[in-house]
Design an enzyme around this catalytic site. Structure first.
Site, PDB file in Angstrom:
ATOM      1  N   ASP A  70      48.335  67.569  52.265  1.00 19.27           N
ATOM      2  CA  ASP A  70      48.292  66.118  52.191  1.00 19.27           C
ATOM      3  C   ASP A  70      47.410  65.737  51.002  1.00 19.27           C
ATOM      4  O   ASP A  70      46.649  66.561  50.487  1.00 19.27           O
ATOM      5  CB  ASP A  70      47.726  65.572  53.507  1.00 19.27           C
ATOM      6  N   THR A 122      52.838  63.617  50.224  1.00 17.62           N
ATOM      7  CA  THR A 122      52.050  62.406  50.417  1.00 17.62           C
ATOM      8  C   THR A 122      52.960  61.195  50.573  1.00 17.62           C
ATOM      9  O   THR A 122      54.119  61.210  50.146  1.00 17.62           O
ATOM     10  CB  THR A 122      51.096  62.186  49.219  1.00 17.62           C
TER      11      THR A 122
END
Length: 1145
Positions: A427, A680
């Site tokens: 992430d 993301t």
């Protein structure tokens, strides 16, 4: 009431199907591996079944409802032994040895005493049972403590203390500050204004920031006193018990009116009341029906590649065992037919045929050679993994002092897999960045404000003070009104409780510019607008979710106007803007600039709504709010209807800085040939610039965008390509072609699989991949695709709830304990506080764990082959009669006492290089990715090494015993002396062999090797003594064998010769390999051993410390006056010039 009134729940009487309402965090069980299931989940998800839950006044007592008692333990005093043994014997290895034990009881085929198998088996079962018992006793204590907690329940019109276990559905309870919530409860009222109640959800989702719950306005007004609560009579219709922590759907019918219920009205079991003096609630779900208990199910079990390979090797060993025993049984059949039946002295009185004797011999050899399948292997592996996990927990270099957060290995089964990672899926926000948001820039009416090349903030402040630009005032008014932030008053200061750092930063920014959020109720929100206070009526709150990517609030202004404020991602806001909205192009240019500066952006807009339009929409909204079927879908449709024709005000830009050490960590991992993908939800430009900031992307890379390319060209420059794709483009890869699906389902499935494989092949050609604008589900699907198509070992790392799917799907899940709570940590296998610690976790702990486990397994198989196959060679000289080559107790204690400790310590402590060199030379990580240290090649090398050792251990003593005469004139060539010499040679050989394989020596290793040999000789002399033979004459039959044999120097020379012959080839081969074919580790160790110059050491380098300029020696030697100019002597100058000499290295 004579007895307290109860409520019943029809749904609680049946076990609901959790798959009907799947918890979003569990939708990761390899979705892409079962495409048909994925198709059904998209189109045919069943609706949750509603259940009636009448309240207190409607039901009679004892109507068959479940209580609130919980049971998490597995055993009781009566079931522990049978149930635990049943579970352990479900393991194939344990069941195999139980069958062997049964075979050893049968006299016709028993070739070894029963205790040779019973002792190791009982030891293994006992250790595991003790571990299970300790764990279950802790669960017993926890259950007892929780079930006996007390709370206030409404009984006979007044509140009385009762135990949690006695609570039932329909009870009205009173909770006070710092109380734990005993069940899933509908909040009715509280001592705070508007029935606001703060809860801490740390035990539920690990998050320590307070969350607020709010009762319905009608219950807040009418259910404050005991007598009001006693008369409360309503019907609650809600979903079945399920495991979704993020959703609750229900309706309360009271006095012919329907009121919608959602998660904001629920107090879930496991939470704790905070900052609220008192609150009242109605029990909806109790006991095992509560959401926290529904989430206590089994987690998908992860296994390492070594685990799988080890199991296959055990099966291979078993096949080899059966083949060996079959061959020896055939040999016994022919031997008895040709020799045994004709030797009168071998007659045993049993008239068995040669074939039947061969059959019995087969089972006899199964018993003798059973140690080829190592019974203690699995227990030893678990001990090593437990120790490796403790080392991770104790590593001070992975301890984050700022938050007092150590690294935590939340599992003990995956350590060696950390040394084999090929792909990392990370992430961005909170993982690569700090997730500490700061309001940096904004654009209003096409004009940008902020630092560097923009209008500075003092221009903005003066504009606000002058009140000349209404759009600027509207911008900050929106920030102070359109949010879900809660405010607390602490020591005359306003403290904001925000659901996300972004919201907190925006509300704080509005406060800094004069628009201060003061308070909120269920239907009002109050702010300070510069110099005066204003209260707005909240008509509707259209909350944010990952699909909508925006939130809106509909307010009635003090002057009666109705306005909708909205903020969200530019991709969804621009689609809903009015055609006449101004400054769209200039705002988009500013958004692009913000994204290039790696800032997080939100667009702000508004819309005025007429009273008639709102009234019509409100009626439909009320109907959708109480709908029990597809409530979320119906509300989304209504939100879409009202959120259109918006007018753009501007956009915000928030900075989220990189964590310390991220670029260096990524660069180091890339050198270890680990590919890193960033997944993301941010914009492409933002994600791309973060990629450059953290050195995932470099200037010499050629960046390919998924929308523009079909493949990555092979330009002969590996590592010079990068791929950037969006979630929208990824949808074409993930899902089926719906236009053709019903025409040709199988063909569509093939096409989809082909698209997925092409995507993975294209992406894996790149050294870096960035997927932006992806949903949590897409993150998990990308991980599944790489796992399935590349058969690679994957690791996912994240810090938020949106990363849970990805973390659970990967082979290894790592959670960052950051600003977004602890949900990622609670779903992870390993957890720490900073991304930079990943480097040490993989390159040090992962690599060490892999090397140690591989070395342990190779040696473990070797020592068992060397030990067991001596019986095989001996069978050729005993008529294949299943006679053992060793004494029985030696067979029993070999794996338990004589050879276990040194190899366990190697599995726990060994290091080929230290941690600094492991980090300095990332290429050391490559053998783990290649799986080169433990595979079938290594297995067969261990097998042949064991065969060679067993040959030497049998035939050298055999040759030495053929024609031997002792010093006392007696021939020591008896069977018992041979067994002692063979056993002694074996013990010394295998313990010295592990010494040769040990790279990192400590006192403990030395003690283990020498201690194991000493224990062997000590135990052997004891069990061969006359004293123990007198006590157990039938069990210990080798009386005096050790003392008689080992007093002969000839036999000691035989042992030395045997050990030397076994070890000398190994020493030579290791030397040749390290000289001719050195590994990366060998090269690093050679560099490490390179001596450096030390003060006081012998060296050819001169150590003079005089000045380098000319002295007065010539003048003094010449005898001339010092006033005379000395003669120039060039030859002397040359003679004193320093000549550099090489260091003696």
């Amino acid at each position: 009431m004579s007895a307290r009134a109860r409520a019943t729940s029809q749904g609680s009487l049946e076990e609901p199907d959790d798959e009907v309402v799947p918890y979003s965090d569990d939708e990761t069980d390899d979705e892409l591996q079962s495409e048909d299931d994925l198709d059904r989940s998209e189109d045919q998800l069943p609706e949750p079944e509603t259940i009636p839950a009448p309240a207190a006044g409607e039901l009679e007592d004892g109507s068959g409802v479940k209580g609130n008692a919980i049971k998490t333990y597995k055993y009781n005093a009566f079931t522990f032994l049978p149930l635990n043994l049943f579970e352990q014997f479900k393991r194939v290895a344990n069941l195999y040895f139980l069958c062997l034990l049964i075979l050893q009881i049968i006299p016709q085929i028993s070739t070894l005493p029963w205790y040779t198998t019973l002792v190791p088996l009982v030891l293994v079962l006992g250790i595991t049972a003790i571990k299970d018992l300790v764990d279950d006793l802790a669960r017993h204590r926890m259950d007892k403590e929780i079930n006996n907690r007390r709370c206030d329940v409404l009984l006979n019109g007044r509140f009385e203390k009762t135990r949690w276990m006695n609570l039932q559905v329909g009870d009205v309870v009173r909770l006070k500050k710092n109380d734990f919530i005993p069940a899933d409860i509908l909040l009715l009222s509280s001592s705070n204004p508007n029935s606001l109640c703060y809860v801490e959800t740390a035990e539920l989702d690990g998050e320590t920031n307070l969350k607020f719950k709010m009762g319905l306005k009608v219950t807040d007004e009418r259910l404050q006193e005991e007598n009001q609560l006693a008369r409360f009579n309503a019907l609650i219709v809600c979903e079945e018990p399920n495991n979704r922590l993020d959703k609750f759907v229900g309706t309360m019918i009271w006095d012919a009116q329907s009121y919608p219920l959602d998660l904001d009205n629920m107090l879930l079991r496991g939470c704790k009341i905070r900052n609220t003096d008192e609150c009242h609630g109605l029990v909806i779900f109790a006991g095992n029906d509560t959401k926290i208990m529904r989430n206590g199910g089994k987690t998908r079990f992860k296994r390492t590649l070594i685990d799988k390979l080890m199991n296959y090797m055990v099966y291979t060993i078993f096949v080899l065992l059966v083949l060996l025993c079959a061959g020896l049984a055939i040999g016994h059949t022919y031997w008895y037919e040709s020799i045994g039946s004709k030797a009168w002295y071998l007659y045993d009185g049993l008239n068995y045929s040669s074939s039947y004797r061969g059959f019995l011999s087969f089972w006899g050899y199964i018993i003798i050679l059973n140690t080829m399948v190592p019974i203690s292997l699995y227990v030893s592996v678990e001990v090593i993994r437990l120790g490796q996990s403790k080392f991770i927990n104790w590593d001070l270099q992975m301890y984050y002092a700022d938050k007092d957060t150590p690294a935590k290995a939340r599992t003990t089964t995956l350590n060696e897999q950390l040394g084999q990672i090929e792909y990392i899926f990370s992430d961005k926000t909170g993982t690569l960045t700090q997730n500490i948001m700061a309001f940096k820039k904004c654009t209003i009416r096409g004009r940008t404000y902020g630092e560097t090349n923009h209008q500075p903030y003092h221009f903005l402040v003066s504009c606000i003070r002058s009140k000349k630009d209404p759009q600027v005032l509207e911008f900050f008014k929106l920030l102070s009104l359109c949010h879900t932030v809660m405010v607390e008053q602490k020591e005359n200061e306003l403290v904001y409780q925000a659901a996300s750092p972004d919201e907190g930063a925006l509300v704080t920014a509005a406060r800094n510019f004069g628009f201060v959020f003061l308070s909120r109720t269920q239907d009002t929100i109050t702010i300070m607008e510069l110099d005066h206070e204003e209260t707005y009526e909240v008509l509707a709150l259209l909350d944010f979710n990952s699909d909508r990517k925006r939130m809106s609030i509909i307010l009635r202004f003090p002057d009666g106007r109705i306005r909708l404020y909205c903020k969200g991602a530019d991709t969804v806001i621009y689609q809903r803007l009015d055609a006449n909205s101004k400054n769209k192009e200039t705002t988009q240019e500013a958004l692009d600039i913000f994204a290039n500066e790696t800032l997080r952006t939100l667009c702000l807009c508004y819309k005025d709504i007429s009273q008639a339009e709102y009234d019509a929409w409100s009626q439909k909204h009320q109907a959708a709010s109480v709908s029990m079927g597809n409530r979320e879908e119906a509300l989304d449709v209504l939100y879409e209807e009202i959120e259109k024709n918006l007018l753009l005000i501007g956009a915000t830009a928030i900075e989220d800085k990189l964590q310390d050490g991220v670029p260096e960590t990524i660069a180091k991992l890339a050198k270890a040939d680990i590919k890193i993908w960033v997944l993301t939800g941010d914009k492409k430009e933002t994600a791309e610039n973060i990629g450059f900031s953290c050195q995932l992307l470099t200037d010499d890379m050629k960046i390919h965008y998924g929308e523009d390319v079909k493949y990555v060209p092979a330009d002969g420059q590996p590592g010079k390509n990068a791929l950037v794709i969006t979630g929208g483009w990824l949808v074409n890869v993930e899902i089926r072609d719906k236009t053709r699906f019903f025409l040709n389902k199988s063909q569509d499935t093939k096409n989809r699989e082909k698209r997925q494989e092409d995507f993975v092949d294209m992406a894996c050609e790149c050294s870096a991949v960035i997927c932006c604008r992806v949903t949590p589900k897409q993150k998990a699907n990308v991980v599944s695709l790489v796992k399935r198509c590349k058969k690679a070992v994957t690791l996912s790392i994240g810090d938020g709830a949106n990363d849970v799917n990805m973390i659970k799907t990967a082979d290894i899940g790592v959670g960052i304990s950051g600003q977004e709570g602890m949900q990622a940590v609670m779903s992870s296998d390993y957890a720490f506080a900073q991304f930079r610690y990943l480097e040490r976790l993989l390159l040090v702990h992962g690599r060490w764990s892999y090397i140690r486990m591989c070395k342990f397994l190779r040696y473990f198989f070797y020592k068992n082959f060397a030990f067991t196959l001596v019986h095989f060679w001996f069978s050729f000289f005993n008529g294949f009669s299943s006679q053992t080559a060793y004494e029985d107790w030696f067979i029993t204690l070999y794996n338990v006492c004589y050879s276990s400790l040194p190899v366990l310590l190697v599995g726990l402590l060994d290091q080929d290089v230290n941690d600094k060199l492991s980090l300095r030379f990332p290429k050391l990580y490559l053998p783990g990715q290649q799986g080169s240290l433990f595979n079938y090649k290594n297995f067969f090398i261990s097998l042949f090494h064991g065969i060679f050792t067993s040959l030497m251990i049998f035939f050298i003593p055999y040759g030495a015993f053929l024609q031997t005469m002792g010093q006392d004139g007696e021939a020591p060539s008896d069977y018992q002396s041979f067994a002692v010499v063979a056993a002694s040679s074996l013990i010394i050989t295998v313990n010295l062999q592990i010494s040769l394989n040990t790279s990192y020596w400590t006192f403990v290793n030395c003690f283990a090797v020498l201690g194991s040999i000493a224990i062997y000789f000590g135990v052997m002399f004891d069990i061969h003594s006359a004293g123990i033979h007198v006590i157990f004459p039938t069990t210990f039959t080798f009386t005096g064998a050790a003392s008689n044999a080992l007093r002969q120097p000839y036999l000691w020379l035989t042992i030395i010769l045997t050990v030397g012959t076994c070890l000398l080839p190994v020493i030579c081969i290791q030397f040749l390999y390290q000289t001719i074919y050195p590994s990366v580790g060998d090269k690093v160790r050679k560099k490490k051993r390179k001596p450096t110059f030390q003060r006081g050491g012998r060296s050819r380098r001169s150590a003079y410390a005089f000045s380098h300029s000319r002295g007065y020696a010539d003048l003094i030697a010449s005898g001339r006056s010092i006033r005379q100019r000395p003669r120039v002597r060039p030859e002397l100058r040359e003679s004193i010039r320093e000549v550099p000499q090489a260091e003696n290295i």
